[in-house]
Design a protein around this motif. Structure first.
Motif, PDB file in Angstrom:
ATOM      1  N   ASP A 233      40.244  63.058  -2.053  1.00 34.08           N
ATOM      2  CA  ASP A 233      39.580  61.754  -2.033  1.00 34.08           C
ATOM      3  C   ASP A 233      39.097  61.370  -0.643  1.00 34.08           C
ATOM      4  O   ASP A 233      38.774  60.211  -0.392  1.00 34.08           O
ATOM      5  CB  ASP A 233      40.496  60.663  -2.592  1.00 34.08           C
TER       6      ASP A 233
ATOM      7  N   ASP B 170      36.531  58.369  -7.642  1.00 32.07           N
ATOM      8  CA  ASP B 170      35.459  59.342  -7.886  1.00 32.07           C
ATOM      9  C   ASP B 170      35.698  60.616  -7.083  1.00 32.07           C
ATOM     10  O   ASP B 170      34.775  61.201  -6.515  1.00 32.07           O
ATOM     11  CB  ASP B 170      34.104  58.719  -7.534  1.00 32.07           C
TER      12      ASP B 170
ATOM     13  N   ASN C  17      33.580  63.822  -7.273  1.00 35.93           N
ATOM     14  CA  ASN C  17      32.161  63.725  -6.929  1.00 35.93           C
ATOM     15  C   ASN C  17      31.971  64.046  -5.452  1.00 35.93           C
ATOM     16  O   ASN C  17      32.327  63.253  -4.583  1.00 35.93           O
ATOM     17  CB  ASN C  17      31.650  62.317  -7.237  1.00 35.93           C
TER      18      ASN C  17
ATOM     19  N   HIS D 197      28.781  59.365  -4.208  1.00 37.07           N
ATOM     20  CA  HIS D 197      30.160  58.924  -4.001  1.00 37.07           C
ATOM     21  C   HIS D 197      30.144  57.624  -3.186  1.00 37.07           C
ATOM     22  O   HIS D 197      29.339  57.467  -2.263  1.00 37.07           O
ATOM     23  CB  HIS D 197      30.952  60.000  -3.260  1.00 37.07           C
TER      24      HIS D 197
END
Length: 279
Positions: free
Chosen positions: A224, A252, A255, A260
């Motif tokens: 992340d 997300d 992504n 993002h």
């Protein structure tokens, strides 16, 4: 002086707005070059916290390798062998797409792929010529003890490690100021980071080709985390703004694209950074 003062205020306000909209946790340090040529702080957001740098630390790795060049122990045209066991399976970059090993490339080629397409195999190639312990020693001697790689059992292997937003900023500022490496190595490294193939999804996303050439940048991503750090030059080629942006926890996580939340925020900041320093 009013232009630079306004630039700092503009950058600060944009950072607060963009980071708040993206959410998550941010660690950032951004400076605008003052009339006297010195950096003046625009953003200091928990900038001394130690963070996992991910591929942003590839700039620090390149600095250590080029320091080895500057000390006469290595040359950019030296070749290294790319063997199948060195290729990172599924990693970022191009070496994993080759499929023809063994092969040989120059150190300069390895550094170029390390910094532009962020090749993970190139990290291992750098380790062949500058071991992990030496990388950390070079960075500590240059004043960046918290910017490190993580050594492995094999002294020529390492994982990308940690830094702080402030130290990454200061390393880049020293690079732009010409005090970090020799003139030749400085020109080489900045040339790679400013090249058209260097990362374009973040800070440089909404810029023209000419505008992108004014920005030396390196991004890093994993899980992340979505990070980016670099230097914005003014139209005359002088360093005008230096940034280190480390962001976690925006969601997300799968992504890796430009949509993002943190990456989208950096694209907006990049436009602000460029416009605020164009005089």
């Amino acid at each position: 002086m009013p232009v630079r003062t306004n630039a700092r205020a503009t950058v600060r306000a944009a950072y607060r707005r963009r980071s708040r909209t993206a959410g998550g946790t941010w660690h950032a340090y951004v400076s605008v070059t003052g009339p006297d040529g010195a950096p003046t702080v625009a953003v200091d957001d928990d900038a001394t916290a130690t963070v996992q740098a991910y591929s942003v630390n590839k700039v620090a790795v390149a600095v250590a390798v080029l320091d080895t060049v500057d000390r006469g122990r290595l040359a950019l045209d030296r070749t290294v062998e790319v063997t199948a066991d060195l290729v990172v399976p599924g990693g970022d970059g191009v070496f994993g797409l080759d499929g023809a090993y063994p092969s040989r490339v120059t150190v300069g080629h390895a550094l170029a792929t390390l910094l532009t397409v962020s090749d993970d195999t190139a990290v291992r190639l750098c380790g062949l010529v500058t071991p992990a312990a030496e990388i950390n020693d070079v960075l500590a001697a240059k004043g960046f003890p918290d910017t490190r790689v993580e050594p492995a059992a094999d002294p020529h292997r390492f994982h990308l490690g940690t830094t702080t937003a402030r130290q990454t900023h200061d390393l880049l500022w020293a690079l732009a100021a010409g005090t970090l490496l020799s003139p030749a190595s400085t020109a080489y490294l900045l040339g790679v980071l400013r090249s058209p193939i260097a990362y374009t999804d973040g800070i440089r996303r909404t810029m023209s080709s000419d505008e992108r050439h004014r920005v030396a940048t390196k991004a890093g991503w994993y899980a992340d985390g979505r990070h980016e750090a670099g230097i914005v030059f003014d139209p005359a080629g002088r360093p005008a703004l230096t940034y280190a942006l480390f962001a976690y926890g925006q969601g997300d996580a799968g992504n890796l694209g430009a949509t993002h939340p943190a990456t989208h925020a950096r694209a907006g900041l990049g436009r602000t950074f460029l416009d605020a320093t164009t005089t």
